[in-house]
Motif scaffolding. Sequence first.
Motif, mmCIF file in Angstrom:
data_model
loop_
_atom_site.group_PDB
_atom_site.id
_atom_site.type_symbol
_atom_site.label_atom_id
_atom_site.label_comp_id
_atom_site.label_asym_id
_atom_site.label_seq_id
_atom_site.Cartn_x
_atom_site.Cartn_y
_atom_site.Cartn_z
ATOM 1 N N LEU A 7 0.895 -1.153 -0.334
ATOM 2 C CA LEU A 7 -0.098 -0.053 0.000
ATOM 3 C C LEU A 7 0.498 1.210 0.070
ATOM 4 C CD1 LEU A 7 -3.002 -1.160 2.272
ATOM 5 C CD2 LEU A 7 -2.951 -0.983 0.017
ATOM 6 N N THR A 8 1.469 1.539 0.835
ATOM 7 C CA THR A 8 2.508 2.328 0.807
ATOM 8 C C THR A 8 3.789 2.336 -0.432
ATOM 9 O OG1 THR A 8 3.632 1.581 3.145
ATOM 10 C CG2 THR A 8 5.235 2.968 1.952
ATOM 11 N N LEU A 9 3.973 1.323 -1.614
ATOM 12 C CA LEU A 9 4.319 1.544 -2.625
ATOM 13 C C LEU A 9 2.483 1.744 -3.184
ATOM 14 C CD1 LEU A 9 6.346 1.007 -5.234
ATOM 15 C CD2 LEU A 9 4.789 -1.095 -5.277
ATOM 16 N N THR A 10 2.073 1.582 -3.200
ATOM 17 C CA THR A 10 0.770 2.093 -4.874
ATOM 18 C C THR A 10 0.253 3.426 -4.341
ATOM 19 O OG1 THR A 10 -0.271 1.007 -3.980
ATOM 20 C CG2 THR A 10 0.354 -0.240 -5.388
ATOM 21 N N ALA A 11 0.127 3.352 -2.911
ATOM 22 C CA ALA A 11 -0.824 4.893 -2.494
ATOM 23 C C ALA A 11 0.198 5.817 -3.301
ATOM 24 C CB ALA A 11 0.016 4.853 -1.132
ATOM 25 N N SER A 12 1.215 5.797 -4.188
ATOM 26 C CA SER A 12 2.414 7.138 -4.279
ATOM 27 C C SER A 12 2.612 6.336 -5.849
ATOM 28 C CB SER A 12 3.411 7.412 -3.794
ATOM 29 O OG SER A 12 4.252 6.375 -3.443
ATOM 30 N N LEU A 13 2.143 4.751 -5.900
ATOM 31 C CA LEU A 13 2.039 5.002 -6.869
ATOM 32 C C LEU A 13 3.912 4.549 -7.177
ATOM 33 C CD1 LEU A 13 0.460 5.884 -10.698
ATOM 34 C CD2 LEU A 13 0.357 3.551 -9.124
ATOM 35 N N GLY A 14 5.152 5.079 -7.095
ATOM 36 C CA GLY A 14 6.195 4.713 -6.908
ATOM 37 C C GLY A 14 6.927 5.078 -7.940
ATOM 38 N N VAL A 15 6.318 4.362 -9.139
ATOM 39 C CA VAL A 15 7.292 3.973 -10.751
ATOM 40 C C VAL A 15 6.584 4.802 -11.789
ATOM 41 C CG1 VAL A 15 6.844 1.783 -10.499
ATOM 42 C CG2 VAL A 15 4.782 2.621 -10.791
ATOM 43 N N ALA A 16 7.826 5.192 -13.036
ATOM 44 C CA ALA A 16 6.976 5.719 -13.772
ATOM 45 C C ALA A 16 8.140 5.343 -14.974
ATOM 46 C CB ALA A 16 7.170 7.209 -13.132
ATOM 47 N N ALA A 17 7.672 4.705 -15.979
ATOM 48 C CA ALA A 17 8.468 3.481 -16.281
ATOM 49 C C ALA A 17 8.860 4.367 -17.918
ATOM 50 C CB ALA A 17 8.881 2.208 -16.547
ATOM 51 N N ALA A 18 10.183 4.423 -18.486
ATOM 52 C CA ALA A 18 10.606 4.233 -19.928
ATOM 53 C C ALA A 18 10.951 2.444 -19.940
ATOM 54 C CB ALA A 18 11.199 5.516 -20.314
ATOM 55 N N GLN A 19 11.627 3.004 -21.693
ATOM 56 C CA GLN A 19 12.509 1.692 -22.081
ATOM 57 C C GLN A 19 13.382 1.302 -20.976
ATOM 58 O OE1 GLN A 19 11.565 2.123 -26.030
ATOM 59 N NE2 GLN A 19 11.949 0.235 -26.057
ATOM 60 N N THR A 20 13.551 1.951 -20.041
ATOM 61 C CA THR A 20 15.333 2.029 -19.676
ATOM 62 C C THR A 20 14.448 1.527 -17.821
ATOM 63 O OG1 THR A 20 15.406 4.033 -19.181
ATOM 64 C CG2 THR A 20 16.521 2.167 -21.230
ATOM 65 N N ALA A 21 15.523 2.546 -17.344
ATOM 66 C CA ALA A 21 14.742 2.044 -15.821
ATOM 67 C C ALA A 21 13.546 3.239 -15.296
ATOM 68 C CB ALA A 21 16.147 2.585 -14.881
ATOM 69 N N PRO A 22 12.790 2.974 -14.115
ATOM 70 C CA PRO A 22 11.757 3.598 -13.884
ATOM 71 C C PRO A 22 12.435 5.002 -13.012
ATOM 72 C CG PRO A 22 12.078 1.198 -12.207
ATOM 73 C CD PRO A 22 12.571 1.394 -13.860
ATOM 74 N N THR A 23 11.622 6.102 -13.089
ATOM 75 C CA THR A 23 11.936 7.086 -11.813
ATOM 76 C C THR A 23 11.054 7.137 -11.075
ATOM 77 O OG1 THR A 23 11.344 8.583 -13.421
ATOM 78 C CG2 THR A 23 12.928 8.201 -13.490
ATOM 79 N N LYS A 24 11.638 7.865 -10.015
ATOM 80 C CA LYS A 24 10.108 7.935 -8.745
ATOM 81 C C LYS A 24 8.314 8.683 -9.855
ATOM 82 C CE LYS A 24 10.447 5.319 -5.491
ATOM 83 N NZ LYS A 24 10.597 4.008 -4.527
ATOM 84 N N GLY A 25 7.938 9.451 -8.722
ATOM 85 C CA GLY A 25 7.278 10.141 -9.179
ATOM 86 C C GLY A 25 5.503 10.012 -8.832
ATOM 87 N N GLY A 26 4.095 9.925 -8.997
ATOM 88 C CA GLY A 26 3.222 9.679 -9.009
ATOM 89 C C GLY A 26 1.942 9.700 -10.089
ATOM 90 N N VAL A 27 3.356 9.199 -11.295
ATOM 91 C CA VAL A 27 2.128 8.907 -13.117
ATOM 92 C C VAL A 27 3.833 7.450 -12.999
ATOM 93 C CG1 VAL A 27 1.546 9.030 -15.241
ATOM 94 C CG2 VAL A 27 1.351 11.083 -13.186
ATOM 95 N N ALA A 28 2.134 6.738 -13.862
ATOM 96 C CA ALA A 28 3.181 5.377 -14.274
ATOM 97 C C ALA A 28 3.084 5.503 -15.874
ATOM 98 C CB ALA A 28 3.350 3.999 -13.584
ATOM 99 N N ALA A 29 4.037 5.112 -16.952
ATOM 100 C CA ALA A 29 3.662 5.425 -18.056
ATOM 101 C C ALA A 29 4.554 3.849 -18.408
ATOM 102 C CB ALA A 29 4.490 6.602 -18.430
ATOM 103 N N LEU A 30 2.866 3.136 -19.629
ATOM 104 C CA LEU A 30 4.619 2.305 -19.950
ATOM 105 C C LEU A 30 3.947 1.946 -21.665
ATOM 106 C CD1 LEU A 30 4.679 -0.827 -20.353
ATOM 107 C CD2 LEU A 30 2.848 -1.439 -20.263
#
Length: 643
Positions: A7-30
């Motif tokens: 829940l701690t992870l998903t409450a802030s999502l904690g992921v924003a991915a490109a084709q390489t390493a993800p970066t911290k943020g509130g939005v995830a992109a695939l």
Amino acid sequence: MRTLLLLTLTASLGVAAAQTAPTKGGVAALPTPDGAYLRWYLPGDVLPARGFALRLSGPGGTRTVSVSSPQPYTAALGLPRPEYDSLIATYKTPPRSASERTQRAFFGLSVVARPAYARALGIMITLKDLRPGQYTVTVTALGSTETKVGQATFATAPLMPVPQPGPPRAKAAPAAVQLSWSVPAAASSGLVVAYNIYRAAGNGPFVLLRPAPFFPSSQPGGDVFKDADLQAKTTYRYRVASVDLFGRESARTVPITVTTEAVTVLPAPEDLRATVRERAVTLRWTPPKDSRITRQVVVRGTDPSRPLTAVATLKPGEATYTDTTGRVGEPYVYAIIAGTAGGEVGTRSNLVSARPVNTRPPAAPSGVTIKAGESALTLSWKANREEDIRGYQIYRSESEQPGAPALLVNTEPVVGTTFSDPLRAGLLNRYFYRVTALNTSQAESARSATVSSKLVDKTPPPAPALLPFTVSAEGVKLSWMQADIPDLAGFRVLRATGNAAPVELGRLNAATRTYLDATAEVGVTYAYSVRSVDGAGNVSAPSTPVAIHRASTGVPAAPQGVQVKALGARAGNRVTWKAAPGLAVVVYRLDAAGRPALQASDLITAGSFTDTAGTPQSQYQLRSVDERGQLSSLTNPMPVDQP
């Protein structure tokens, strides 16, 4: 623990991915070849009033995409309508308490595991028809104020598959299997949030284990999944697949085969016995002899059909235990269970029942007060401070004298600090009360100080009954009888004339049963009634009224103020007078001296008479007549008053 970490992870999502390493943020992109899958968190766990605004910058410039929150039901990807309505209602308002926030957090797991939920809430969309290149998307929640959710940068590219977890490892246990695996490499697993676990019995088909998916923790080396309640000495096969934030599943791992171990039952402690002591229960038993046993657990509960709770852990050879933690007077069941260092437990011993007791009486209740009503007396008192009070007993007596019999008026101990004793309205007795406290071991306190009261008397006494009356020269004499009541205080005599309201003539004491009305006028009809009054001031209904007419008892009085006037033109004479109430008048005419008087009129109740046969030389005499026909004396001859 796994749930809270996720829940701690998903409450802030904690992921924003490109084709390489993800970066911290509130939005995830695939990224996809012509766009991207986007997902973001819900600020404050509540739907924004005006939805979300997506500011997309990249080849072709900058544009804004509006996203409604929630999405209409048609965009819910097959959610049943009741499930959709419940989801939207959950996030309509912010959580108002800690418990609501916890419930909302656990509900968030379903949002993570089910992309259809995220789409319905308007926090997951698909961007399409974008030109090749790199884009930056900024998500803003539009409520009463604007809240930046987060930002992600992505480049259009072929859709990456969900990374597969490492090969699972299996450890057999008695009728159970423990699985573990390594998470995908960090560079490619930023969007993996859970795992699906498939199991096959023998050579049978693989079946997804429910509930799914399985949420791991963020601990290094993956997580451990325990599949319990299996068949002992049975072969099973397992496969594991990763699940990403967008609900996609990876390829499944190569099957791993494992055979569960046989279940060897630990021996149970025997001959468990219980002895009740003051505020304690002592248990004795025969401990089992088995080298695998490393502990014995004492379990206790109040319902033998429900799981019992551990209250103590003892060494393998111990054979006695005294429980001083139970609530006094509470009935408990006890058992002993043997266990091993590996977590295996044997069957429990025989059950025994016991109730710790407290034979010391509680303190007598204090602060007892009483309040009177019309049909009940209500007692109140201060609650006792002892923790094992079962209730209170109420004793009632009709005397305060020592040794007077007292009746227990409550059928069950009173829970609380008030008691209402219902009594028949109108009772005049004074009642005396004392209260005791009773604990759960049936020990009763001394009795409280005495309080007493009578009922509030608002019950009127019965009405008197009038007896035959007498009328005399002195007036009208009434008499009556009265039903016997202990608090009779007196009577009120009433008299009415015609349709007028009754007037009170007098107030009499309780011993009086007659009344003389010397003010009654002759010839007038009166209606008499009597009311009784009790000691509380309650007044009865009036007795049935009796109509009485006071007639004259002697010779009526002659008319007074006689006058005679000539009417002229031989029209006769007019005679006027005043007579006592209730009397009629007869007019006589004298036409010549020495001749007898002639009756000129019938009975007249008016105060005048016109004699058309009268002459100026006529004289007149009048006589009164009462209702019994008695005649007054004649008035003196009255000549005509000449004009």
